[in-house]
Design a protein around this motif. Structure first.
Motif, PDB file in Angstrom:
ATOM      1  N   UNK A 139       8.653  10.157 -17.319  1.00  0.00           N
ATOM      2  CA  UNK A 139       8.777  10.297 -15.866  1.00  0.00           C
ATOM      3  C   UNK A 139       7.405  10.263 -15.199  1.00  0.00           C
ATOM      4  N   UNK A 140       6.399  10.865 -15.878  1.00  0.00           N
ATOM      5  CA  UNK A 140       5.039  10.843 -15.322  1.00  0.00           C
ATOM      6  C   UNK A 140       4.503   9.410 -15.328  1.00  0.00           C
ATOM      7  N   UNK A 141       4.880   8.601 -16.342  1.00  0.00           N
ATOM      8  CA  UNK A 141       4.466   7.194 -16.368  1.00  0.00           C
ATOM      9  C   UNK A 141       4.899   6.474 -15.099  1.00  0.00           C
ATOM     10  N   UNK A 142       6.161   6.700 -14.708  1.00  0.00           N
ATOM     11  CA  UNK A 142       6.657   6.053 -13.484  1.00  0.00           C
ATOM     12  C   UNK A 142       5.838   6.488 -12.275  1.00  0.00           C
ATOM     13  N   UNK A 143       5.496   7.793 -12.224  1.00  0.00           N
ATOM     14  CA  UNK A 143       4.723   8.285 -11.088  1.00  0.00           C
ATOM     15  C   UNK A 143       3.316   7.711 -11.090  1.00  0.00           C
ATOM     16  N   UNK A 144       2.723   7.556 -12.272  1.00  0.00           N
ATOM     17  CA  UNK A 144       1.384   6.956 -12.327  1.00  0.00           C
ATOM     18  C   UNK A 144       1.405   5.526 -11.800  1.00  0.00           C
TER      19      UNK A 144
END
Length: 1965
Positions: A139-144
């Motif tokens: 999920x953090x990948x998508x935000x990055x």
């Protein structure tokens, strides 16, 4: 706008078959309820569709509208053709219309076909919680990726909400990225739709063509949201439902999409299309879509305000195991997340803890990943920024590495690029520095750890490289090593463990495939190991690729360098001292450090340990003595070598020590091998002695007169062989002999009585001793046999004691011969036993034992003698228990008796002693009277004697006889003088009532002798005629009372008609007479009638009214102590009322009365009558206000005949007294019970600081917290058993408080004051809780924000040119010192005088005491005002490491702030050639001997700078030596060097030239007695000053030697005199300095005294210091009274500070007048809490920090008005009318103590020209007059609280100020007297310091002069004078020896004069 003419529908043409049919949902946004319909195009074009639209929605033909996409793109003909089936359109009135409510959009998200073709890839996570961080990472990948194009700070937050009060548990991921349109949101829902496949948007304008990002270092391109899989997999791995909330950048709407497992299952059960859903579009901050079990989303929706774009992923239905893991292992999984995104968070270089984060870093590159955890209260929320995680593995690797090696790899064909870093973690001291995994302990507990250090070295079994893909960690892929960085198989010079000290990281771009969940690389290692992959090293200094390209060679060189520079292999410890070695020649003999132990390769060698050398022929075994290491040390040190000193073993054989290198120690030798080798040599040494007695064996006990010997002794080795000598190697060795000694051991000393030595006899093969004796003296003896080596009679061989034999024996006494008597006492007592001791002796008079059992015989004339037993002890016989008996007369006590003692069997068997005899000890008591008789009441007399056992009258000390008459006190008489006495007793008084005599026993006993039997006789007592008995009776009832009888009588009644009679001891009634009755007394009345007493009548008795009030009555006859008594007991009367008995008077509200209320019927005196029947309970009732009757019950009490009532409880009503009313038949009873507060239930905060509460770090909270304890009804509870405590929500918040827990006071209140708050910046919660009997009581919570103190200095930051070379003697670059506050901002209001700079040599952290202090320089123009500069500071002239310390000392810092920097001073420019040590003046001659011709020997010349530092390391050439005359004198004959040359050349390498020896030739020319100059000239590329050395030349040896001696003495004396001269000069300067200090101090005292006298402080010159101190204390006490006095304060919190913050308006000014303060504060009420800032940026920062709740006013936005305006009634300096009410501008009443100019501007803008006047009447009149002159009149405020506006309006509540107590007002200033006291106190302190300094300077000066006149100084001066005389005498001798020649230079010392600097010599004296 779309406007169609009427009838256009008929003109529209339908295309049949040309266009596909589409279903389009249209929302009618013109209406509030948003009706929607699905329209079919049926092949129509855009025009035809509009006709259908008008028809379906009833749109008038003339009405305009807008048809647009959800993204507000207006649909036209072209766009209409691109619409996809099942799309959504909005119908608007106009384009700018907002969405009235949320809308829905049906979507399809059928999985992409890639689901099938790529299904083989690993899709699933591990089954336990280890994979949970990696799911969150998806999920953090998508935000990055979403925040990649942000222009500001990139923020990502993982928010965990586990609070049931807010609904379901939730995991949220929020970011401030670009957001998603509804189409992009639909694409997200499609499984496997990767970014490369998203080309199917419904609108071409929204198609997402993928563009690969540019290459960046470490591939940190944020391009990591890739496959269209991870987000959905992660969401449904964490929970069972996901909601996507997103707002794109250019859209006003928020789009929501919800997917859930439950919804999928429902659709499947209903045979619906599973992959369908709806996207809701709504306005920001619209909570209409939030369900009740998602209440936590309200906060998320509220946060949407003001955000341009964002995305929120909301996951609910979290698995319980996940929740437990996320809460309990919070630190573990956040650390793993920090590891995954380490380089995104910290940049390409990673988290280097030693380097602070760069504040200038581009915000677009700064990423904050926040994690918050919110749980059910009282647990406080946890907020963590992953930037501050410092224990993830990459941080540990980076900060534990000593050096790094960077490289790059490129793969062939596909553009794959890998950046690599290898890090070296050295072995330091006693440990490996390779980092440990923080999770290693947990993993090892679970049995799955592979990080354990085993035989594999520091790294263990771990692979070297961690792998990162596009900058993020791929956790399940590691690479062990590459061929070029692995350990060579053929061996290497490097230890194997060096290869295990490597860690590494690989950064790949996206050309390398990873699994869809980014847990593994697919083929990374395979590609990198491909032969076509090229590895290239990157040079560290230039950060570019190496041209050589040989990575293996570069790597091995780097690894070798790391090993040599950073690894420490040998540890020397146990430092003892620094020594100089005599066994080492030359300069290497000193210094050497001596150590007791080393640690080498994991093994410790220490003093006393056995070692073996590696040498084979011969092999050396020894014991370690010490370890030696060249150099100076003061503790443990690590080095690569050294030496060891050992004692050769066995030391007895070798007696030698050996020093060898440590490397020669055989580390493979075991203790067993070493001991075996030593034992082999020990076999050669003597081991023991063998003894052979030729006549008899010597016994331990020998009788006196015996002899010893003869004896044969043999010396044996360990093998048992007889040896006669010792041989350590070749040769005959050393002969052995045996010495014999006989030693007598006296108590005081040992005496040798016989000494013999026996050599080895070959005939007997041993050592022979003849017979010796006899021995007569008793005592202990030793026969000592020693092995003697050599001729020195030594019994030791080295440190080994040679074998010996010691035989201990004792000479004892011979057989018994006679005895003697011990001394007897001159007198004994009859019958007393005593002992007689007989001493048995032998023929020599020695005491001996009695060998027979014979019994002694005792005889004494005229007396009987006997004894008990005979005992023998050693040499004595004791006759015990001797007793002499017989009758003696008193006059014969001095007679002497002969006592004969006979011991049969001895040669002399009889002895006689003379003794005396006295009476014995008391044996019996004798009473002459056998019986006695006495009348009752009379005394009696007895005669007593004391006898011994023979009947003799005996007198002894403390001989007391006690006579005890039965029932009476004893009588004691003393018989110690005569042994006899007379006893007279007290009168015997018995109670005889029956008239019969009584017999008593009298007992006589001797008190001091318990063994003497007592004597008992009889005593007859006959009755007397006295009154002995009283009888009481009732006359009317004919009743005779018994003595001590109890009589029951009605309570309150009278007992009458009592009479009495008297009887004597014989039982006869005594007639009553007036004389007798006068002695009759009664105790119930004091006025008994005497006439009635004569008649035998007693007074009447009043009975008590209470049953428990018994009355004791007594009739007594006082003369004879005869009495009669009885007790009257009251009994109850008839019932008169009902009585209720309460167990307590108070009862808590809501509490049930614990004990019973008892109901009884009582009489008129409240006595219980016990007349209440058992069935009376049914007739009883109870009533009261607020009484809970549900639990009331009555119970019969049989034991007390009463009714018990229980269950009384009040459940409502006020506190205070309540009346309880009880009824029983006609009886009624009312009682009062007080109702108090109920059980403590809660704590309420009744007063405290205003909220929101913000506190500066390190400051306190000015307003205390006052809490009230209440019950559940809110009543104050005063229960002081309740303890209240305050706790912080986090341990990191430290509170300084007088108490943290305390019981409530008598009012139920508790007050807490917070003196100081310390903690990191952030939000905290103070929780107040109570406890009562371990039961918690809820209390309030207060939220506070800790903000850094911008005015508190915390550290110093020093900036300077670090690249500049620091040349010795030069000038330092400018040092810029910044004082950094707790907030991180610079502090500008520091006095430059508070700074200091210290500089000392070395790297010690503590400066020497003599270090000079340098001060701050004056600021220059255009320099920063927040920096303080140290410029033009001189660099030391000595080279090497130095330490600079900058210190700040002032009132703001409790302890001085300091920072140290290490510098290295390098040599200055080469200047001269000089020797390393001063040579002596050579004296030579033309002799044939070399020493007489030597000019210089072992001298090293070094190129130096002008300060004497070596400075020519890069210069080489040669040194030319020549001889010349001084001062350029011309002489024909100059001495020549060896080889008859005029000059000699020496090579000069690296700035040094060494001259072993320089001499003149044999029979060299030269003038006798002349002085010549040796010139050493350097021939190098740089011009340098030569070195010159004068020398004396003689042509005879004798003069040369004499001159050499005199010259040496002269040099020594000259040095000593110069030292004395320097010391005297120092003393002179010190005296001058002390005198100057005293003058300065005296001047300062006088100046201050004059200033204070002018101020009115009378300070006479003679005022003592103690009086000054007293005046200071008095002034401070008076000022403190002003400070403590109550005054008006501003209650507005002042929590904002910083360099750009001026302050809160309410705190910027003071107002003295209370009325003016009230009205002005009220007028500025809305602005009082406004924060004034210097800049708009600072104002925005406060606005953001407070979420817009704090009003701010920046100064740069204020218009600066002119201040020259006057009051309206004044024009051109003239008053137009005379006003009443004292008008004045309001701003002129404000006192601004700080920032006066700024405050004036602020209040000029806030108050403008507001006027203050006295009252409303004068204000209205003033305005009216101003209006008459047509002048503008501003607002007028009156001191009585009214306001007249600028428009003339007044009256009403809005123009009337409330009371001052309800306002937040300006504070009042302290009185002027306070400031005067402060100034006077400061002046007195200055005066006190100045006087103290003056006294100190005067004392120092006095002590200095005293020391100059001391005897020691006079003695030293005398020594100096004598040395000067000696120097003159030597100079005269030199003159006499030197031939008369022309005078040359007066000095003959070495010279090194320069043409540039004449006289600046390195060796000048």
């Amino acid at each position: 706008m779309h406007r169609l003419p009427a009838g256009a529908a008929a003109a529209a043409a339908l295309l049949k078959g040309g266009r596909p049919n589409k279903r389009i949902r249209v929302y009618d946004c013109r209406h509030q309820d948003l009706p929607n319909k699905v329209l079919e195009t049926r092949g129509s074009d855009f025009h035809g569709f509009l006709q259908v639209l008008r028809t379906c929605f009833g749109i008038d033909p003339h009405e305009s509208f807008v048809l647009a996409t959800p993204g507000k793109t207006v649909v036209d003909y072209a766009l209409f053709d691109e619409l996809q089936d099942e799309c959504t359109l909005y119908l608007w009135q106009h384009k700018d219309q907002t969405l009235p409510t949320s809308t829905e959009k049906n979507i399809m998200f059928t999985p992409h076909y890639d689901t099938l073709i790529k299904s083989g890839t690993h899709e699933y996570y591990a089954e336990n919680q280890k994979a949970l961080p990696y799911a969150l990472a998806e999920l953090v990948d998508n935000s990055l990726s979403a925040t990649a194009k942000n222009k500001g700070l990139r923020t990502i937050e993982i928010r965990l909400v586990f609070e049931k009060t807010l609904g379901k548990n939730g995991v949220l991921v929020l970011d401030n990225g670009c957001g998603m349109t509804s189409t992009q949101l639909n694409n997200w829902a499609v499984y496997r739709l990767s970014k490369f496949s998203r080309q199917n948007s419904k609108f071409s304008s929204e198609k997402e063509g993928y563009v690969r990002p540019d290459d960046v270092p470490r591939s940190l391109n944020s391009d990591i949201s890739y496959f269209g899989v991870g987000g959905k997999q992660a969401a449904f791995f964490i929970g069972d439902s996901v909601r996507m909330i997103s707002k794109p950048w250019d859209s006003p709407y928020v789009h929501e999409l919800a997917l859930s497992k439950e919804d999928f299952q429902r659709k499947e059960e209903n045979n619906e299309d599973v992959y369908t859903g709806r996207i809701v579009s709504r306005m920001p901050c619209d909570p209409s879509q939030i369900t009740d079990d998602e209440r936590f989303l309200h906060d998320v929706v509220r946060e949407e305000s003001g955000k341009q774009s964002f995305t929120v992923v909301v996951i609910t239905g979290i698995l319980t195991d996940h929740i437990n893991y996320l809460k309990q292992d919070f630190e573990t999984w956040t650390r793993e997340l920090a590891h995954i995104y380490h380089y995104y968070i910290h940049g390409s270089n990673g988290n280097v803890l030693s380097q602070p984060s760069c504040p200038s870093r581009d915000l677009t590159q700064k990423i904050d990943i926040l994690v918050t955890l919110r749980e059910k209260p009282p647990k406080s929320p946890i907020l963590l920024n992953l930037r501050y995680v410092n224990n993830d593995m990459q941080t540990l690797y980076i900060n534990a590495a000593a050096d790094s090696f960077e490289f790059q790899a490129t793969t062939a064909g596909d553009g794959g690029k890998v950046e690599g870093v290898l890090r070296y973690h050295p072995f330091l001291y006693d440990r490996e520095t390779y980092p440990k995994n923080p999770c290693a302990s947990q993993a090892s507990d679970n049995g799955d750890s592979d990080d354990n250090e085993s035989d594999a070295g520091a790294r263990g079994k771990k692979d070297i490289f961690e792998c990162f893909w596009n900058g993020r960690l791929i956790p399940y892929t590691t690479v062990s090593e590459f061929d070029w960085c692995s350990r060579p198989k053929k061996g290497s010079a490097l230890p194997a463990e060096c290869f295990s000290r490597l860690s590494g990281v690989l950064f790949t771009n996206d050309k390398f495939s990873v699994s869809t969940n980014k847990l593994k690389f697919m083929e990374l290692e395979l590609k990198l190991r491909n032969k076509e992959t090229i590895f290239t090293p990157i040079l560290k200094d230039q950060q570019k690729f190496s041209k050589r390209g040989n990575i293996e060679k570069e790597f091995m060189q780097w690894l070798q360098s790391c090993h040599e520079r950073y690894d420490k292999q040998v540890r020397f410890f146990g430092f003892r001292r620094t020594i100089t070695r005599t066994d080492v020649p030359g300069k290497q003999n000193s210094p050497w450090g001596e150590f007791s132990a080393i640690e080498w390769d994991g093994k410790i060698y220490q003093t006393g340990q056995l070692v073996k050398s590696q040498r084979k022929t011969p092999t050396l075994y020894g014991t370690i003595v010490r370890f030696l290491l060249h150099g100076e040390y003061d503790g443990d040190v690590f080095a690569t070598g050294g030496e060891v000193e050992v004692t050769r073993e066995p030391s007895a054989l070798y007696n030698d020590t050996k020093i060898m290198p440590i490397s020669k120690i055989d580390r493979t030798a075991t203790d067993e091998v070493i001991l075996k080798g030593i034992e082999k040599d020990n076999d050669k040494l003597p081991d023991k002695l063998r003894l052979e007695w030729k006549e008899e064996i010597l016994n331990p006990q020998i009788p006196a007169g015996s002899s010893i010997g003869p004896l044969l002794v043999e010396i044996l080795n360990r093998k048992g062989d007889v040896i006669s000598h010792i041989s350590a190697g070749q040769g005959p060795g050393t002969w052995l002999s045996v010495g014999l000694k006989v030693i007598r051991h006296d108590p005081k000393e040992e005496k040798t009585i016989l000494t013999l030595t026996a050599p080895f006899l070959k005939s007997s093969k041993g050592h022979w001793f003849k017979k010796n004796g006899p021995l007569n003296d008793l005592g202990k003896y030793s026969l000592v046999l020693n092995t003697i080596v050599g001729e020195q009679d030594s019994t030791c061989l080295g440190n080994r004691i040679l074998p010996s034999h010691t035989f201990h024996f004792t000479i004892t006494a011979a057989k018994e011969d006679h005895f003697t008597l011990s001394q007897l006492s001159p007198a004994y007592r009859v019958g007393n036993p005593f002992d007689i001791v007989l001493q048995i002796k032998d023929h020599f008079g020695h005491p001996t034992a009695l060998s027979s059992d014979t019994q002694p015989v005792l005889q004494c004339s005229g007396l009987d003698v006997s004894y008990e037993t005979v005992s023998k002890s050693d040499t004595k016989v004791t006759i015990k228990g001797v007793v002499v008996r017989g009758k003696i007369q008193m006059h014969q006590q001095e007679k002497s008796y002969d006592l004969h003692v006979t011991l049969p069997g001895l040669k002399k068997s009889k002895e006689t002693a003379h003794i005396g005899l006295l009476p014995g000890a008391p044996h019996s008591v004798h009473v002459k009277e056998e019986s006695a008789e006495v009348e009752n009441g009379s005394p009696v007399m007895f005669n007593v004697e004391i006898h011994d056992e023979a009947g003799n009258l005996t007198a002894n000390p403390k001989q007391l006889v006690r006579c005890q008459v039965e029932g009476f006190k004893p009588v004691v008489i003393d018989c110690c003088k005569t042994g006899a006495g007379q006893v007279v007793t007290k009168p015997v008084q018995l109670n005889i009532t029956d008239g019969e005599p009584q017999t008593l026993q009298v007992k006589f006993e001797l008190l001091s002798q318990k063994n003497v039997a007592p004597v008992v006789i009889g005593l007859k007592v006959v009755p007397s005629t006295r009154v002995a008995r009283i009888e009481v009776y009732s006359q009317s009832e004919d009743l005779v009372l018994r003595n001590k009888e109890k009589i029951s009588w009605p309570a309150g009644g009278l007992l009458e008609n009592l009479c009495y009679r008297l009887f004597n001891e014989r039982g006869v009634e005594v007639p009553l007479t007036a004389d007798i009755t006068s002695k009759i007394k009664v105790n119930w009345t004091g006025d008994a009638n005497s006439e009635d007493l004569v008649l035998g009548k007693l007074p009447e008795i009043q009975v008590p009214t209470q049953l428990q009030g018994e009355r004791f009555c007594q009739v007594s006859y006082q003369e004879q102590n005869v009495s009669f008594c009885f007790t009257v007991t009251p009994c109850a009367n008839e019932p008169s009322r009902l009585k209720a008995t309460l167990p307590q008077n108070t009862l808590k509200l809501g509490q049930v009365l614990a004990e019973h209320i008892y109901l009884n019927l009582v009489d008129q005196f409240d006595n219980v009558t016990k007349r209440l029947p058992q069935d009376s309970m049914k007739d009883m009732t109870v009533e009261a206000d607020g009484l809970d009757t549900s639990k009331i019950s009555f119970a019969w009490q049989q034991s007390s005949n009463s009714v018990a009532l229980k269950g009384i409880r009040f459940h409502s009503g006020p506190l205070g007294p309540r009346e309880l009313c009880f009824h029983y038949k006609s009886f009624e009873e009312r009682v009062i019970i007080k109702v108090t507060a109920g059980e403590p239930a809660e704590l309420k905060l009744i007063s405290g600081p205003e909220q929101p509460l913000q506190v500066l770090k390190g400051h306190g909270i000015p307003t205390p917290f006052l809490l009230q304890l209440c019950d559940e009804w809110g009543n104050p509870s005063p229960d002081q058993r309740v303890v209240v405590e305050v706790r912080s929500s986090r341990q990191s918040l430290k509170l300084t408080m007088p108490v943290i827990s305390q019981p409530v006071n008598a009012e139920g209140k508790a007050q807490f004051s917070v003196l100081a708050v310390n903690g990191s910046k952030g939000y905290y919660q103070l929780n107040f809780k109570g406890s009562f009997n371990e039961k918690p009581i809820r209390g309030p919570s207060v939220f506070l924000t800790v903000i850094p103190d911008p005015n508190k200095p915390v550290r110093l930051s020093v900036e300077y040119d670090k690249t500049a070379k620091l040349l010795a003697g030069g000038t330092f670059p400018v040092f810029s010192v910044t004082v950094v506050s707790d907030e991180g901002s610079p502090i500008t209001d520091i006095n430059p005088a508070d700074f200091s700079m210290l500089l000392w040599k070395g790297e010690s952290s503590t400066p020497p005491e003599t270090t000079p202090v340098m001060k701050c320089s004056k600021p220059m123009e255009n320099e920063k005002n927040d920096c303080y500069y140290f410029r033009d500071k001189s660099i030391p002239v000595q080279i090497g490491p130095h330490t600079i310390q900058f210190t700040l000392r002032n009132d703001k810092t409790k302890v001085p702030l300091l920072t140290q920097i290490k510098i290295n001073v390098v040599p200055n420019q080469p200047f001269k050639l000089a020797p390393t040590s001063i040579p002596k003046i050579p004296v030579v001659s033309y002799s044939m001997e070399m020493p007489s011709r030597t000019l210089v020997e072992n001298m090293t010349l070094v190129i130096m700078d002008k300060f004497g530092n070596p400075a020519g390391q890069n210069l080489k050439g040669r040194v030319t030596v020549s001889i010349s005359c001084p001062d350029q004198e011309r002489r024909r004959n100059l001495p020549l060097f060896e080889g008859k040359t005029q000059s000699v050349h020496f090579n000069l390498e690296k700035g040094e030239a060494h001259i072993n020896r320089l001499a003149i030739m044999e029979k060299s020319p030269g003038e006798n007695g002349s002085i010549y100059v040796l010139t050493f000239h350097p021939d190098v590329s740089t011009p340098l000053d030569p070195f010159q050395l004068n020398f004396h030349f003689y042509n005879d040896v004798e003069n040369q030697q004499k001159m050499a001696e005199l010259t040496k003495k002269k040099e020594n004396l000259t040095v000593a005199i110069n030292q004395f001269a320097q010391r005297n000069e120092s003393l002179r300067k010190l005296g001058t300095l002390l005198a100057q200090q005293f003058q300065n101090a005296d001047y300062k005292v006088g100046t201050l005294r004059n200033e204070m006298n002018q101020r009115g402080l009378n300070i006479p010159p003679s005022l003592p210091v103690s009086r000054v101190e007293q005046m200071i204390h008095e002034k401070m006490a008076e000022a403190a009274q002003f400070e403590r006095a109550p005054r008006r304060v501003c209650s507005i919190p002042n929590n904002f500070s910083g360099p750009d913050v001026v302050g809160v308006v309410g705190h910027l000014a003071l107002i003295e007048d209370d009325d003016a303060a009230r009205v002005i504060s009220w007028h500025l009420g809305g602005d009082m809490d406004c924060v004034i800032t210097r800049t708009t940026e600072a104002a925005k920062r406060i606005y953001d920090d407070t979420q817009g709740n704090q009003q701010v006013l920046p100064l740069d936005s204020i218009r600066k008005n002119a201040l020259g305006r006057t009051l309206p009634h004044i024009k051109n300096g003239r008053s137009l009318f005379d006003p009443d009410g004292n008008p004045v501008f309001a701003r002129h009443l404000l006192i601004c103590p700080k920032e006066t100019e700024i405050c004036t501007t602020v209040f000029r803008n806030l108050l403008d020209d507001t006027i203050v006047m006295d009252d409303l009447n004068s204000a209205t009149n003033y305005r009216r007059e101003v209006m008459k002159i047509q002048t503008y009149c501003s607002t007028i405020l009156t001191r009585d609280g009214n306001r007249v506006s600028a428009r003339g309006k007044f009256g009403g509540s809005q123009n009337k100020a409330p009371p001052i107590g309800r306002l937040r007002v300006f504070a009042s200033p302290l009185p002027q007297r306070y400031y005067v006291l402060k100034e006077e106190t400061e002046k007195l302190r200055e005066y006190h310091v100045a006087v103290t300094k003056k006294e100190k300077a005067e004392e120092d000066q006095r002590n200095h002069y005293k020391s100059l006149e001391s005897p020691e100084m006079k003695q030293k001066q005398e020594q100096l004078n004598q040395m000067k005389l000696q120097l003159q005498e030597i100079e005269m001798q030199l003159a006499s020896v030197r031939p008369e020649k022309r005078r040359s230079r007066p000095s003959a010392e070495p010279s090194n004069f320069s043409k540039r600097q004449r006289g600046d010599s390195f060796f000048s004296t």
